[in-house]
Write a protein that holds these residues in place. Structure first.
Motif, PDB file in Angstrom:
ATOM      1  N   LEU A 214       0.825  -1.201   0.000  1.00  0.00           N
ATOM      2  CA  LEU A 214       0.000   0.000   0.000  1.00  0.00           C
ATOM      3  C   LEU A 214       0.864   1.259   0.000  1.00  0.00           C
ATOM      4  O   LEU A 214       0.585   2.216  -0.734  1.00  0.00           O
ATOM      5  N   ARG A 215       1.895   1.254   0.816  1.00  0.00           N
ATOM      6  CA  ARG A 215       2.772   2.431   0.893  1.00  0.00           C
ATOM      7  C   ARG A 215       3.420   2.726  -0.458  1.00  0.00           C
ATOM      8  O   ARG A 215       3.520   3.889  -0.875  1.00  0.00           O
ATOM      9  N   ASP A 216       3.849   1.661  -1.136  1.00  0.00           N
ATOM     10  CA  ASP A 216       4.518   1.853  -2.427  1.00  0.00           C
ATOM     11  C   ASP A 216       3.588   2.473  -3.466  1.00  0.00           C
ATOM     12  O   ASP A 216       4.044   3.108  -4.422  1.00  0.00           O
ATOM     13  N   ALA A 217       2.275   2.278  -3.281  1.00  0.00           N
ATOM     14  CA  ALA A 217       1.290   2.867  -4.188  1.00  0.00           C
ATOM     15  C   ALA A 217       0.795   4.225  -3.682  1.00  0.00           C
ATOM     16  O   ALA A 217      -0.145   4.792  -4.229  1.00  0.00           O
ATOM     17  N   ARG A 218       1.438   4.704  -2.616  1.00  0.00           N
ATOM     18  CA  ARG A 218       1.095   6.000  -2.005  1.00  0.00           C
ATOM     19  C   ARG A 218      -0.344   6.036  -1.477  1.00  0.00           C
ATOM     20  O   ARG A 218      -1.022   7.066  -1.516  1.00  0.00           O
ATOM     21  N   ILE A 219      -0.778   4.887  -1.004  1.00  0.00           N
ATOM     22  CA  ILE A 219      -2.071   4.818  -0.311  1.00  0.00           C
ATOM     23  C   ILE A 219      -1.863   5.290   1.118  1.00  0.00           C
ATOM     24  O   ILE A 219      -0.880   4.910   1.766  1.00  0.00           O
ATOM     25  N   SER A 220      -2.774   6.092   1.639  1.00  0.00           N
ATOM     26  CA  SER A 220      -2.727   6.493   3.039  1.00  0.00           C
ATOM     27  C   SER A 220      -3.014   5.272   3.896  1.00  0.00           C
ATOM     28  O   SER A 220      -4.083   4.669   3.804  1.00  0.00           O
ATOM     29  N   VAL A 221      -2.037   4.874   4.723  1.00  0.00           N
ATOM     30  CA  VAL A 221      -2.179   3.628   5.478  1.00  0.00           C
ATOM     31  C   VAL A 221      -1.587   3.769   6.874  1.00  0.00           C
ATOM     32  O   VAL A 221      -0.565   4.429   7.063  1.00  0.00           O
ATOM     33  N   THR A 222      -2.262   3.177   7.841  1.00  0.00           N
ATOM     34  CA  THR A 222      -1.751   3.071   9.202  1.00  0.00           C
ATOM     35  C   THR A 222      -1.673   1.600   9.568  1.00  0.00           C
ATOM     36  O   THR A 222      -2.643   0.861   9.383  1.00  0.00           O
ATOM     37  N   LEU A 223      -0.531   1.179  10.054  1.00  0.00           N
ATOM     38  CA  LEU A 223      -0.378  -0.176  10.588  1.00  0.00           C
ATOM     39  C   LEU A 223      -0.404  -0.048  12.100  1.00  0.00           C
ATOM     40  O   LEU A 223       0.542   0.427  12.718  1.00  0.00           O
ATOM     41  N   ARG A 224      -1.532  -0.436  12.670  1.00  0.00           N
ATOM     42  CA  ARG A 224      -1.748  -0.213  14.096  1.00  0.00           C
ATOM     43  C   ARG A 224      -0.980  -1.245  14.918  1.00  0.00           C
ATOM     44  O   ARG A 224      -0.950  -2.424  14.565  1.00  0.00           O
ATOM     45  N   ARG A 225      -0.405  -0.769  15.989  1.00  0.00           N
ATOM     46  CA  ARG A 225       0.253  -1.680  16.907  1.00  0.00           C
ATOM     47  C   ARG A 225      -0.710  -2.052  18.021  1.00  0.00           C
ATOM     48  O   ARG A 225      -1.625  -1.304  18.345  1.00  0.00           O
ATOM     49  N   GLU A 226      -0.493  -3.184  18.624  1.00  0.00           N
ATOM     50  CA  GLU A 226      -1.403  -3.749  19.619  1.00  0.00           C
ATOM     51  C   GLU A 226      -1.605  -2.802  20.789  1.00  0.00           C
ATOM     52  O   GLU A 226      -0.669  -2.215  21.323  1.00  0.00           O
ATOM     53  N   LYS A 227      -2.890  -2.652  21.170  1.00  0.00           N
ATOM     54  CA  LYS A 227      -3.236  -1.863  22.349  1.00  0.00           C
ATOM     55  C   LYS A 227      -4.254  -2.630  23.175  1.00  0.00           C
ATOM     56  O   LYS A 227      -5.223  -3.164  22.646  1.00  0.00           O
ATOM     57  N   GLY A 228      -4.026  -2.667  24.473  1.00  0.00           N
ATOM     58  CA  GLY A 228      -5.018  -3.224  25.382  1.00  0.00           C
ATOM     59  C   GLY A 228      -5.109  -4.728  25.392  1.00  0.00           C
ATOM     60  O   GLY A 228      -6.063  -5.283  25.926  1.00  0.00           O
ATOM     61  N   HIS A 229      -4.086  -5.423  24.863  1.00  0.00           N
ATOM     62  CA  HIS A 229      -4.171  -6.885  24.813  1.00  0.00           C
ATOM     63  C   HIS A 229      -4.277  -7.483  26.217  1.00  0.00           C
ATOM     64  O   HIS A 229      -4.948  -8.490  26.432  1.00  0.00           O
ATOM     65  N   ASP A 230      -3.609  -6.837  27.190  1.00  0.00           N
ATOM     66  CA  ASP A 230      -3.595  -7.378  28.548  1.00  0.00           C
ATOM     67  C   ASP A 230      -4.892  -7.131  29.304  1.00  0.00           C
ATOM     68  O   ASP A 230      -5.089  -7.644  30.398  1.00  0.00           O
TER      69      ASP A 230
END
Length: 372
Positions: free
Chosen positions: A334-350
């Motif tokens: 997606l990034r290579d195609a200049r798509i706006s993208v967020t790769l979310r990191r884990e939150k609240g797993h515990d």
């Protein structure tokens, strides 16, 4: 199952509907605004706290309305930036509301930006195979007052941690309707609740900071496009082809991508806003590079932002998240195609922050207590 409370919640009343009820009691029109100011601006939690109202009026209000139709059962704080509130409703149903903090340098965690994730149903009927919310099926819809009450509980919690600069300010920055349930399957209650949240006599919260998520109920997306208030839209896509999406999301059988994508385009064009495509990455289900390429094409066609979410493990379900390397390779397409993208990191797993996990665990504990 339909739930009719003994008394309707005050948090489900609009200025007009409350004025009408008060007028029938012989009260002047300005009383409705006074009462709602006590609830949303001054945040009182008892009828007696409304000190500029007469005792007979407070008695009538107490007999007629439930002030706050939800009680805080549990507040679980994660080791990162996530809090989960478990709320109990009048019929003992449990719902979840999540506070997600975005740490900002120099202001401290309590004063950082906060996004609130709210629920619209007790359980869910959509049957997405990866989701905890629907494991026990749909119990019932929330009414508008129960939806609004979640945000008041957040305000109570956050006001104690970080006092407001001005009384009219809410204690958070964004709302995402992405908690338990399919929001657009409870359309009327949702719109009434968000109208109350947006109104200057309510929480006065801007519609542009409210995002409604849906698994893809096409007729309701088109109906939402006609609403005057300009809410944002997020699509729980999770599969970039019908073949993959149907395996994990039964809704795709009724509303395949050939119907869904044009509806999303209609919404985007009507409101002039970028939509978000939510995509949970599940190992060996939808994390292949061909899926990334198909997702890239859909996002480019819709001029959409993509939110990639590595799967949060749910007890009793077999799914896993891909490795970080595989996540990054997917995102790079997606990034290579200049798509706006967020790769979310884990939150609240515990703290079991994925939708429905804490509710299910608490209900199981209740059953064991009763059985014991």
């Amino acid at each position: 199952m339909k739930y009719t409370p003994a008394k309707p919640p005050l948090t489900g009343e609009t200025l007009a509907s409350l004025s009408e009820r008060l007028h029938a009691q012989g009260e002047p029109a300005f009383r409705a605004k006074q009462i709602l100011d006590w609830v949303y601006k001054k945040r009182v939690r008892t009828w007696d706290g409304m000190t500029n109202l007469s005792k007979p009026l407070r008695t009538w209000l107490d007999a007629t309305f439930e002030l706050i139709p939800a009680a805080l059962v549990l507040n679980k704080q994660s080791e990162d930036v996530t809090d989960k509130l478990l709320l109990e409703l009048g019929d003992r149903s449990l719902i979840e509301t999540v506070i997600i903090r975005a740490p900002q340098e120099g202001v401290g965690l309590d004063a950082s930006r906060k996004t609130i994730c709210i629920s619209t149903q007790v359980g869910c009927a959509m049957g997405c195979v990866f989701c905890a919310s629907g494991l026990a099926g749909l119990k019932r819809d929330l009414n508008a007052g129960e939806i609004v009450a979640q945000l008041l509980h957040v305000c109570y919690r956050e006001d104690e941690r970080s006092p407001r600069a001005r009384p009219e300010l809410v204690s958070f920055d964004n709302i995402v309707v992405m908690g338990m349930g399919e929001p657009l399957a409870n359309y009327d209650a949702l719109i009434r609740a968000l109208t109350i949240v947006n109104a200057d006599w309510g929480l006065g919260f801007g519609a542009r900071r409210i995002t409604i998520s849906t698994s893809g109920l096409v007729p309701k997306i088109l109906q939402l496009a006609e609403e005057q208030l300009g809410f944002r839209l997020a699509i729980s896509l999770h599969g970039a082809t019908d073949e993959v999406r149907e395996k994990i999301m039964p809704v795709n059988k009724a509303y395949p991508l050939a119907k869904l994508i044009p509806a999303v385009r209609t919404f985007s064009e009507k409101h002039g806003r970028m939509v978000t495509l939510e995509f949970i990455l599940i190992e060996e289900i939808n994390d292949s590079l061909p899926q990334a390429e198909k997702l890239r094409d859909i996002a480019r066609d819709l001029h959409a932002h993509v939110n990639l979410i590595p799967y949060n493990t749910v007890e009793g379900l077999p799914w896993k998240r891909p490795s970080i390397t595989r996540q990054e390779r997917f995102a790079d397409i997606l990034r290579d195609a200049r798509i706006s993208v967020t790769l979310r990191r884990e939150k609240g797993h515990d703290i079991d922050a994925a939708c429905g996990q804490l509710r299910l665990k608490t209900e199981k504990d209740r059953e064991l207590t009763i059985a014991g």
